[in-house]
Design a protein around this motif. Structure first.
Motif, mmCIF file in Angstrom:
data_model
loop_
_atom_site.group_PDB
_atom_site.id
_atom_site.type_symbol
_atom_site.label_atom_id
_atom_site.label_comp_id
_atom_site.label_asym_id
_atom_site.label_seq_id
_atom_site.Cartn_x
_atom_site.Cartn_y
_atom_site.Cartn_z
ATOM 1 N N MET A 79 -54.370 10.076 72.033
ATOM 2 C CA MET A 79 -54.716 11.497 71.972
ATOM 3 C C MET A 79 -55.910 11.712 71.037
ATOM 4 S SD MET A 79 -52.552 12.777 73.954
ATOM 5 C CE MET A 79 -51.138 12.056 74.754
ATOM 6 N N VAL A 92 -56.672 18.957 72.781
ATOM 7 C CA VAL A 92 -56.085 17.647 72.557
ATOM 8 C C VAL A 92 -56.136 16.946 73.908
ATOM 9 C CG1 VAL A 92 -54.047 16.359 71.874
ATOM 10 C CG2 VAL A 92 -54.602 18.502 70.712
ATOM 11 N N ASP A 149 -55.953 13.490 76.399
ATOM 12 C CA ASP A 149 -55.436 12.139 76.615
ATOM 13 C C ASP A 149 -56.625 11.253 76.977
ATOM 14 O OD1 ASP A 149 -54.251 9.792 77.496
ATOM 15 O OD2 ASP A 149 -52.664 10.807 78.595
ATOM 16 N N MET A 184 -54.087 17.915 77.082
ATOM 17 C CA MET A 184 -52.636 17.952 76.898
ATOM 18 C C MET A 184 -52.195 19.183 76.112
ATOM 19 S SD MET A 184 -51.888 15.291 78.536
ATOM 20 C CE MET A 184 -50.176 15.006 78.170
ATOM 21 N N ALA A 197 -51.700 16.455 68.219
ATOM 22 C CA ALA A 197 -52.076 15.122 68.698
ATOM 23 C C ALA A 197 -51.150 14.059 68.121
ATOM 24 C CB ALA A 197 -53.528 14.818 68.336
ATOM 25 N N GLU A 220 -48.666 11.750 70.268
ATOM 26 C CA GLU A 220 -48.822 10.298 70.119
ATOM 27 C C GLU A 220 -47.480 9.639 69.826
ATOM 28 O OE1 GLU A 220 -51.377 7.203 70.489
ATOM 29 O OE2 GLU A 220 -52.222 9.191 70.234
#
Length: 88
Positions: free
Chosen positions: A41, A53, A55, A62, A75, A79
């Motif tokens: 992220m 954020v 991917d 995201m 993030a 993660e």
């Protein structure tokens, strides 16, 4: 820049490089490649006071936040959630 300040910055930069060099030497001694840590992220600015954020594997957004610290926290949560899903 004042010579004393430049000298201090050079010393600090050298001290910051020492752990990386030591780690590289260790992996060279055991004849293994040094692992690369990548984050899935990433936080990217998307306008004034707005952050996405993303991917990094898929390029999908995201989530989003208006504050940078909140976007970084999101993030980190995504993660760890992703890492937990991979483990089990």
């Amino acid at each position: 820049m004042h010579p004393d300040i430049q000298m201090r910055r050079d010393i600090v930069d050298g001290l910051h490089q020492r752990p990386l060099l030591a780690t590289a030497d260790f992996y060279r001694l055991i004849d293994r490649p040094m692992p690369v840590v990548t984050f899935r992220m990433t936080v990217k600015p998307a306008g004034r006071d707005f952050y996405h954020v993303v991917d990094s594997q898929t390029g999908k957004v995201m989530g989003f936040r208006r504050q940078h610290n909140e976007a970084c926290a999101l993030a980190r949560r995504l993660e760890t959630r992703n890492a937990n899903q991979l483990r089990g």
